[in-house]
Scaffold this motif. Structure first.
Motif, PDB file in Angstrom:
ATOM      1  N   HIS A   1       6.709  52.450  48.463  1.00  0.00           N
ATOM      2  CA  HIS A   1       8.110  52.832  48.288  1.00  0.00           C
ATOM      3  C   HIS A   1       8.960  51.624  47.904  1.00  0.00           C
ATOM      4  N   VAL A   2       8.644  50.479  48.507  1.00  0.00           N
ATOM      5  CA  VAL A   2       9.375  49.255  48.169  1.00  0.00           C
ATOM      6  C   VAL A   2       9.180  48.920  46.694  1.00  0.00           C
ATOM      7  N   ARG A   3       7.933  48.970  46.234  1.00  0.00           N
ATOM      8  CA  ARG A   3       7.647  48.641  44.830  1.00  0.00           C
ATOM      9  C   ARG A   3       8.347  49.624  43.892  1.00  0.00           C
ATOM     10  N   ARG A   4       8.352  50.897  44.258  1.00  0.00           N
ATOM     11  CA  ARG A   4       8.991  51.910  43.406  1.00  0.00           C
ATOM     12  C   ARG A   4      10.497  51.652  43.295  1.00  0.00           C
ATOM     13  N   LEU A   5      11.137  51.368  44.411  1.00  0.00           N
ATOM     14  CA  LEU A   5      12.574  51.122  44.390  1.00  0.00           C
ATOM     15  C   LEU A   5      12.916  49.849  43.626  1.00  0.00           C
ATOM     16  N   GLU A   6      12.066  48.830  43.741  1.00  0.00           N
ATOM     17  CA  GLU A   6      12.295  47.609  42.975  1.00  0.00           C
ATOM     18  C   GLU A   6      12.178  47.884  41.479  1.00  0.00           C
ATOM     19  N   SER A   7      11.244  48.760  41.090  1.00  0.00           N
ATOM     20  CA  SER A   7      11.108  49.132  39.675  1.00  0.00           C
ATOM     21  C   SER A   7      12.355  49.869  39.198  1.00  0.00           C
ATOM     22  N   ILE A   8      12.864  50.774  40.011  1.00  0.00           N
ATOM     23  CA  ILE A   8      14.075  51.519  39.647  1.00  0.00           C
ATOM     24  C   ILE A   8      15.249  50.565  39.468  1.00  0.00           C
ATOM     25  N   LYS A   9      15.414  49.639  40.412  1.00  0.00           N
ATOM     26  CA  LYS A   9      16.507  48.671  40.328  1.00  0.00           C
ATOM     27  C   LYS A   9      16.389  47.806  39.084  1.00  0.00           C
ATOM     28  N   SER A  10      15.156  47.386  38.763  1.00  0.00           N
ATOM     29  CA  SER A  10      14.952  46.550  37.583  1.00  0.00           C
ATOM     30  C   SER A  10      15.345  47.288  36.311  1.00  0.00           C
ATOM     31  N   LEU A  11      14.959  48.556  36.203  1.00  0.00           N
ATOM     32  CA  LEU A  11      15.304  49.338  35.021  1.00  0.00           C
ATOM     33  C   LEU A  11      16.808  49.598  34.949  1.00  0.00           C
ATOM     34  N   GLN A  12      17.441  49.813  36.093  1.00  0.00           N
ATOM     35  CA  GLN A  12      18.889  50.005  36.093  1.00  0.00           C
ATOM     36  C   GLN A  12      19.610  48.745  35.640  1.00  0.00           C
ATOM     37  N   ARG A  13      19.105  47.580  36.046  1.00  0.00           N
ATOM     38  CA  ARG A  13      19.725  46.321  35.610  1.00  0.00           C
ATOM     39  C   ARG A  13      19.606  46.139  34.103  1.00  0.00           C
ATOM     40  N   GLN A  14      18.568  46.735  33.502  1.00  0.00           N
ATOM     41  CA  GLN A  14      18.390  46.648  32.056  1.00  0.00           C
ATOM     42  C   GLN A  14      19.242  47.674  31.308  1.00  0.00           C
ATOM     43  N   GLY A  15      19.991  48.498  32.051  1.00  0.00           N
ATOM     44  CA  GLY A  15      20.916  49.424  31.418  1.00  0.00           C
ATOM     45  C   GLY A  15      20.432  50.853  31.292  1.00  0.00           C
ATOM     46  N   PHE A  16      19.264  51.172  31.839  1.00  0.00           N
ATOM     47  CA  PHE A  16      18.748  52.530  31.729  1.00  0.00           C
ATOM     48  C   PHE A  16      19.367  53.416  32.806  1.00  0.00           C
ATOM     49  N   ASN A  17      19.730  54.660  32.432  1.00  0.00           N
ATOM     50  CA  ASN A  17      20.238  55.588  33.432  1.00  0.00           C
ATOM     51  C   ASN A  17      19.080  56.290  34.119  1.00  0.00           C
ATOM     52  N   LEU A  18      19.411  57.116  35.131  1.00  0.00           N
ATOM     53  CA  LEU A  18      18.361  57.722  35.942  1.00  0.00           C
ATOM     54  C   LEU A  18      17.521  58.723  35.156  1.00  0.00           C
ATOM     55  N   VAL A  19      18.130  59.398  34.191  1.00  0.00           N
ATOM     56  CA  VAL A  19      17.361  60.345  33.375  1.00  0.00           C
ATOM     57  C   VAL A  19      16.292  59.603  32.573  1.00  0.00           C
ATOM     58  N   ALA A  20      16.668  58.466  31.972  1.00  0.00           N
ATOM     59  CA  ALA A  20      15.703  57.674  31.219  1.00  0.00           C
ATOM     60  C   ALA A  20      14.632  57.100  32.141  1.00  0.00           C
ATOM     61  N   ILE A  21      15.035  56.690  33.345  1.00  0.00           N
ATOM     62  CA  ILE A  21      14.079  56.127  34.298  1.00  0.00           C
ATOM     63  C   ILE A  21      13.078  57.188  34.732  1.00  0.00           C
ATOM     64  N   GLU A  22      13.553  58.421  34.906  1.00  0.00           N
ATOM     65  CA  GLU A  22      12.630  59.511  35.238  1.00  0.00           C
ATOM     66  C   GLU A  22      11.542  59.641  34.181  1.00  0.00           C
ATOM     67  N   ALA A  23      11.951  59.585  32.905  1.00  0.00           N
ATOM     68  CA  ALA A  23      10.976  59.708  31.820  1.00  0.00           C
ATOM     69  C   ALA A  23      10.009  58.525  31.819  1.00  0.00           C
ATOM     70  N   MET A  24      10.528  57.313  32.036  1.00  0.00           N
ATOM     71  CA  MET A  24       9.683  56.120  32.009  1.00  0.00           C
ATOM     72  C   MET A  24       8.666  56.116  33.153  1.00  0.00           C
ATOM     73  N   LEU A  25       9.086  56.604  34.310  1.00  0.00           N
ATOM     74  CA  LEU A  25       8.211  56.578  35.480  1.00  0.00           C
ATOM     75  C   LEU A  25       7.372  57.842  35.606  1.00  0.00           C
ATOM     76  N   GLY A  26       7.504  58.727  34.624  1.00  0.00           N
ATOM     77  CA  GLY A  26       6.647  59.906  34.605  1.00  0.00           C
ATOM     78  C   GLY A  26       7.030  60.983  35.602  1.00  0.00           C
ATOM     79  N   VAL A  27       8.321  61.075  35.942  1.00  0.00           N
ATOM     80  CA  VAL A  27       8.764  62.104  36.885  1.00  0.00           C
ATOM     81  C   VAL A  27       8.775  63.440  36.169  1.00  0.00           C
ATOM     82  N   ARG A  28       8.161  64.420  36.771  1.00  0.00           N
ATOM     83  CA  ARG A  28       8.135  65.768  36.194  1.00  0.00           C
ATOM     84  C   ARG A  28       8.813  66.733  37.162  1.00  0.00           C
ATOM     85  N   HIS A  29       9.772  67.501  36.643  1.00  0.00           N
ATOM     86  CA  HIS A  29      10.428  68.509  37.462  1.00  0.00           C
ATOM     87  C   HIS A  29       9.618  69.792  37.386  1.00  0.00           C
TER      88      HIS A  29
END
Length: 242
Positions: free
Chosen positions: A62-90
């Motif tokens: 969970h720590v690694r996942r949250l650090e990845s999310i934070k890193s992508l957010q710092r690069q300017g990606f929104n949560l929808v884009a991060i979902e696609a990058m991390l392979g989140v499927r609804h």
């Protein structure tokens, strides 16, 4: 950053040495509020914690996942884009949920709307007459709006109207953007990427589609934010469910 990690029980062996964190420990470790952590979990970006008794515990993954999310957010990606990058499927909605009920009604009571959404590839009608969402991402907002008090059929009708209005715009915009992209490639770095022509064309097509989708998302979010005061419920009227 190092924190004191609560351990589960007094068991000996490798399992006892596995770091586990309460949500408050995790929040301090990653520099994120517990509320944001729960929001990421609700979106499917973060796996649920393990529960022991009445306490939820998070792990190093969970720590690694949250650090990845934070890193992508710092690069300017929104949560929808991060979902696609991390392979989140609804997942598609389960039977009995509002969308399933609405789609069943759609097939019999609103055939024109069903045809419109099927024409855009959003819904598919099977041979047995059942209707399913071919693009769950497109119909997910209907579920979200339902939670805000908007009937799912109303949201689907709005989706169909927006798609109909966007179609002629994109028919003109996509070729123009593709031509412009080709021009920029010729004046920039060499076009060859070492890929087969078919692979390179597929990458370019998908990349252009994502670029246009995110560009529209940006202007739509900006416009909705600017006009948010006029979107709220009107206490003087109530729209009937179609």
């Amino acid at each position: 950053m190092t924190v004191t990690v609560p351990q589960l029980g007094d068991r000996a062996g490798p399992a006892a040495a596995t770091p586990r964190y309460t949500i408050d420990n995790l929040a301090r470790l990653v520099g994120m509020s517990p509320r944001n952590i729960r929001a990421h979990q609700a979106r499917g970006l973060l796996a649920p914690p393990a529960r022991y008794g009445r306490t939820a515990y998070y792990s190093a993954s969970h720590v690694r996942r949250l650090e990845s999310i934070k890193s992508l957010q710092r690069q300017g990606f929104n949560l929808v884009a991060i979902e696609a990058m991390l392979g989140v499927r609804h997942p598609a909605p389960r039977p009995g949920e509002p969308l399933t009920t609405a789609l069943n009604r759609l097939a019999t009571e609103h055939p024109a709307l069903l045809h419109s959404l099927a024409r855009h590839g959003v819904l598919v009608r099977a041979e047995d007459g059942s209707v399913t969402a071919a693009r769950p991402r497109a119909v997910q907002p209907a579920i979200d709006l339902h939670q805000a008090g908007v009937p799912v059929l109303v949201a689907l009708r709005l989706l169909g109207e927006v798609l109909d209005r966007l179609r002629p715009v994109t028919d003109e915009l996509v070729p123009a953007a593709g031509t412009r992209l080709a021009q920029l490639r010729r004046t920039g770095v060499p076009a060859s990427s070492g890929q087969q022509p078919e692979q390179e064309a597929a990458v370019l097509t998908q990349g252009l589609a994502r670029l246009l989708s995110e560009a529209f998302r940006v202007v739509a979010e900006n416009a909705c934010t600017a006009s948010a005061s006029g979107i709220g419920p009107d206490p003087s009227s109530s729209a009937p469910t179609p």
